[in-house]
Design an enzyme around this catalytic site. Structure first.
Site, mmCIF file in Angstrom:
data_model
loop_
_atom_site.group_PDB
_atom_site.id
_atom_site.type_symbol
_atom_site.label_atom_id
_atom_site.label_comp_id
_atom_site.label_asym_id
_atom_site.label_seq_id
_atom_site.Cartn_x
_atom_site.Cartn_y
_atom_site.Cartn_z
ATOM 1 N N LYS A 212 25.187 -5.457 -3.064
ATOM 2 C CA LYS A 212 26.630 -5.705 -3.254
ATOM 3 C C LYS A 212 27.438 -5.062 -2.126
ATOM 4 O O LYS A 212 28.651 -4.919 -2.224
ATOM 5 C CB LYS A 212 27.086 -5.123 -4.584
ATOM 6 N N ARG B 54 0.809 -1.207 0.000
ATOM 7 C CA ARG B 54 0.000 0.000 0.000
ATOM 8 C C ARG B 54 0.855 1.275 0.000
ATOM 9 O O ARG B 54 0.614 2.194 -0.780
ATOM 10 C CB ARG B 54 -0.911 0.063 1.237
ATOM 11 N N THR B 55 1.819 1.339 0.904
ATOM 12 C CA THR B 55 2.556 2.591 1.067
ATOM 13 C C THR B 55 3.337 2.928 -0.208
ATOM 14 O O THR B 55 3.258 4.047 -0.721
ATOM 15 C CB THR B 55 3.502 2.495 2.284
ATOM 16 N N ARG C 271 11.699 3.938 3.162
ATOM 17 C CA ARG C 271 11.271 2.933 4.152
ATOM 18 C C ARG C 271 12.498 2.088 4.483
ATOM 19 O O ARG C 271 13.205 1.627 3.585
ATOM 20 C CB ARG C 271 10.162 2.045 3.608
ATOM 21 N N HIS D 185 5.666 5.990 11.473
ATOM 22 C CA HIS D 185 5.071 5.850 10.133
ATOM 23 C C HIS D 185 4.090 7.017 9.997
ATOM 24 O O HIS D 185 2.875 6.852 9.997
ATOM 25 C CB HIS D 185 4.358 4.495 10.035
#
Ligand code: ASP
Length: 337
Positions: A94, A66-67, A116, A146
């Site tokens: 890497k 969703r976000t 995020r 959040h």
């Protein structure tokens, strides 16, 4: 400290990292601005040119449905160019450091990072380190915050129950590991609700939880009394380092929201969940899909609220609303692009 670094010298939003440190006036400005975008989804041309020529990088080091999608939709509806970094196939895999990744993206003249990350404080760190013209939006950092989820939830509540000072809100479940819960508690208290009540087993509550400005119950049947807004949370198993519950079925028996338990709350109570929902663990399907559920409304509202936050952080709103804002700017689409 965080509060100050989120605002520019004129007191306007520059980064959006946490609800902490932002006042009622600014949160209301975000909600009012989102209101002016909310009708856009029904328009034929779902675009305004507010971020035309801006480049936004979605940097999702943790999974998201969703976000990430609503951030991308919000950015494209504002006419920004959006780069979705696929971390699994990027140089992070890497061994490139977060700072080196940021420095390289900066060298590509980007304007905003939406971040995020599994580490609490990651978005804050990037905002401190990045070039001064770049805005950083926190899309969830570890167990910390959040904030855009909290704002889309405030927007959803305000649509249905505009008088915050009368509201009793229950947040139920894994408060301990939930960045959503932390941001919701801060936003609800800043906007002045009558009560925020957390309902959870002792093992899923942080120490001294009352100091966050909440009342506490360990019993769902008692805790749901007089509640207007029921916010359910997922068990964040990926953040649990030890066995905190006997079993999921035992948890559902005590803290799962069923139709029968929902009757204890006020008859017109709404049911919210930030997603992803785990049916039969914290919520019964009949409630999740039932008439009191506003879970999908929350998802839809995520677009307008994220548009508002991005446009405010980029300072591109037509009337450049300063603070305090008494009226939402009119963002009627003038012929699209
Ligand atoms: N989607 C929310 C988050 O990113 C809630 C959850 O994952 O349970 O924190």
């Amino acid at each position: 400290m965080i509060g100050n670094m989120q605002l520019n010298d004129e007191g306007k939003l520059k980064h959006f990292l946490s609800i902490e440190g932002l006042d009622k006036c600014l949160l209301t400005e975000i909600l009012d601005t989102a209101e002016s975008f909310a009708g856009m989804s029904a328009q034929q041309v779902k675009k305004v040119p507010l971020l035309r020529g801006k480049t936004i990088v979605n940097l999702f080091f943790e999974n998201s449905t969703r976000t990430r999608t609503t951030f991308e939709l919000a950015a494209t509806r504002l006419s920004a160019d959006v780069i979705n970094m696929n971390i699994a196939t990027s140089a992070t895999s890497k061994g490139e450091s977060l700072l080196d990744t940021i420095r390289n993206l900066e060298a590509m003249f980007v304007d905003m990072f939406v971040v995020r990350h599994a580490l609490s404080g990651a978005a804050h760190f990037i905002a401190q380190q990045t070039a001064s013209h770049i805005s950083v939006i926190n899309a969830g950092d570890g167990q910390h915050a959040h904030p855009t989820q909290a704002m889309l939830d405030m927007f959803t509540i305000r649509q249905l129950k505009p008088n915050f000072s009368n509201l009793r809100v229950a947040i139920i479940g894994d408060i301990l590991h939930s960045r959503v819960a932390r941001s919701e508690i801060q936003a609800l208290n800043t906007l002045g609700v009558a009560e925020v009540r957390v309902i959870a087993p002792k093992t899923l509550l942080p120490a001294h939880v009352e100091s966050l400005g909440v009342s506490v119950s360990h019993n769902l049947n008692e805790g749901l009394k007089d509640i207007d807004v029921v916010m359910m949370l997922r068990l964040q198993k990926e953040r649990m380092t030890s066995a905190l519950l006997p079993s999921e079925s035992e948890y559902f028996k005590c803290f799962g929201l069923t139709e029968e338990k929902l009757k204890i709350a006020k008859p017109d109570a709404i049911v919210m969940h930030p997603g992803p929902i785990n049916r039969g663990v914290e919520i019964d399907s009949k409630v999740a899909d039932g008439p009191q559920s506003v879970i999908l409304k929350q998802v839809s509202n995520g677009i307008a609220v994220r548009m508002a936050i991005m446009a405010m952080a980029m300072q591109t709103l037509p009337s450049s609303p300063g603070r305090p804002v008494t009226q939402a700017p009119s963002l009627a689409i003038t012929g699209g692009l």
